[in-house]
Motif scaffolding. Sequence first.
Motif, mmCIF file in Angstrom:
data_model
loop_
_atom_site.group_PDB
_atom_site.id
_atom_site.type_symbol
_atom_site.label_atom_id
_atom_site.label_comp_id
_atom_site.label_asym_id
_atom_site.label_seq_id
_atom_site.Cartn_x
_atom_site.Cartn_y
_atom_site.Cartn_z
ATOM 1 N N TYR A 1 3.927 1.445 -1.097
ATOM 2 C CA TYR A 1 4.420 1.599 -2.365
ATOM 3 C C TYR A 1 3.721 2.217 -3.469
ATOM 4 C CZ TYR A 1 6.788 0.141 -6.825
ATOM 5 O OH TYR A 1 7.525 0.088 -8.054
ATOM 6 N N LYS A 2 2.375 1.866 -3.616
ATOM 7 C CA LYS A 2 1.417 2.459 -4.574
ATOM 8 C C LYS A 2 1.412 3.894 -4.121
ATOM 9 C CE LYS A 2 -1.340 -1.654 -5.407
ATOM 10 N NZ LYS A 2 -2.675 -2.060 -5.249
ATOM 11 N N TYR A 3 1.281 4.531 -2.867
ATOM 12 C CA TYR A 3 1.326 5.642 -2.603
ATOM 13 C C TYR A 3 2.377 6.676 -3.100
ATOM 14 C CZ TYR A 3 0.252 10.005 0.479
ATOM 15 O OH TYR A 3 0.270 11.107 0.921
ATOM 16 N N ALA B 1 6.007 9.973 -9.225
ATOM 17 C CA ALA B 1 5.578 10.035 -10.748
ATOM 18 C C ALA B 1 5.040 11.504 -11.186
ATOM 19 C CB ALA B 1 4.601 8.870 -11.369
ATOM 20 N N LYS B 2 4.343 12.046 -10.165
ATOM 21 C CA LYS B 2 4.064 13.279 -10.613
ATOM 22 C C LYS B 2 5.044 14.576 -10.383
ATOM 23 C CE LYS B 2 -0.828 12.272 -8.557
ATOM 24 N NZ LYS B 2 -1.671 12.807 -7.451
ATOM 25 N N ASN B 3 6.081 14.011 -9.884
ATOM 26 C CA ASN B 3 7.253 14.903 -9.541
ATOM 27 C C ASN B 3 8.599 14.743 -10.323
ATOM 28 O OD1 ASN B 3 6.290 16.814 -7.379
ATOM 29 N ND2 ASN B 3 5.617 14.944 -6.426
ATOM 30 N N GLU C 1 10.889 8.113 -10.302
ATOM 31 C CA GLU C 1 10.504 6.716 -10.565
ATOM 32 C C GLU C 1 10.806 6.038 -9.199
ATOM 33 O OE1 GLU C 1 11.694 2.986 -13.013
ATOM 34 O OE2 GLU C 1 11.921 4.748 -13.931
ATOM 35 N N ALA D 1 4.726 5.677 -5.207
ATOM 36 C CA ALA D 1 5.170 5.777 -6.574
ATOM 37 C C ALA D 1 4.158 6.441 -7.289
ATOM 38 C CB ALA D 1 4.683 4.198 -7.129
ATOM 39 N N SER D 2 2.904 6.770 -6.886
ATOM 40 C CA SER D 2 2.106 7.708 -7.432
ATOM 41 C C SER D 2 2.472 9.120 -7.463
ATOM 42 C CB SER D 2 0.521 7.543 -7.111
ATOM 43 O OG SER D 2 -0.032 8.627 -7.673
ATOM 44 N N ASN D 3 3.103 9.525 -6.054
ATOM 45 C CA ASN D 3 3.601 10.778 -5.720
ATOM 46 C C ASN D 3 4.860 11.163 -6.717
ATOM 47 O OD1 ASN D 3 4.684 13.247 -4.148
ATOM 48 N ND2 ASN D 3 2.593 12.932 -3.245
ATOM 49 N N ARG E 1 0.703 -1.278 -0.015
ATOM 50 C CA ARG E 1 -0.090 -0.075 -0.034
ATOM 51 C C ARG E 1 0.829 1.247 -0.021
ATOM 52 N NH1 ARG E 1 -5.303 -0.274 3.973
ATOM 53 N NH2 ARG E 1 -5.288 1.692 2.925
#
Length: 300
Positions: A184-186, A192-194, A197, A188-190, A182
Amino acid sequence: MILIFLGVLILVAGTVLKRSASAGSRYGGVATTVGIVVIVLGIILSAFKTIPPGKAGVQTLFGKVQNNVLESGLHVINPLVDVTPFNIQTQNYTMSAIHSEGDVSGDDAIRVLCSDGLEVTIDLSVLFRVDKNKAPFIYQNIGVDYIDKIVRPVARTAIRDNAVNYQAVDLYSTKRDEFQSRIYKYIASNFAKNGMELQQILVRNISLPASVKASIESKINAEQEAQKMQFVLQKERQEAERKRVEAQGIADYQRILSTGLSDKQLQYESIKAQKEIALSQNAKVIIMGNGKTPVILGNQ
């Protein structure tokens, strides 16, 4: 770039000296020549830029960030362009309770409250890399200190926001992998926006309060004792079964003997056995018979 500006200053100074009526005017020509040489040298040096392996160069011209990124190697560029190198290799940011392990000196572990109100301490390592094509975006919108502005706060927030959904014991044992997935997903998403990777996160250690640890250890010891007792009982049952089978075999053997042997057969077997004894070197006198008509055999 510095040499160019220095050459311009020398050139201007030389021009001023040449036009002055002072005794130093005779040095104006020399200063002008030196200024031109320095300018040319600065242009040549500034036009060639080497980017080391594992780096990407972000170009800036008069404060404006250029979109094209310089890869590792030798490049010929505009002498007026400033190049800022960005690390595009895998980077490791660790937050640990052990003073010598973390990126921040001292105890930098993350302390969070779980759903049952208990506080746990978590050590975390974040493996990430900067997206080479997003380096200009990071430089313009975040800066070169993206670790302090993005990596650290996002990772710590992800831990705190997700730990409240679990009990302390579950984080320590059965739901550790789910918790790690969980966060990791949080993260990774943030990232990627900045422009970054996320490659991997490692929940290195989860420390429970001392009272909870003692309770868990007591439970584990009780379970181990119960398993040991089950093994002992199983072993005793197997031994009892072995003895039962052995007794049954002996009983069957005795029953077969009592029902299958006649008097004549027993007499015949007795004679055979006594004959073998008589033929032995150690036998002297053997008395055979049923007691009425004895037969004496000897080695004489």
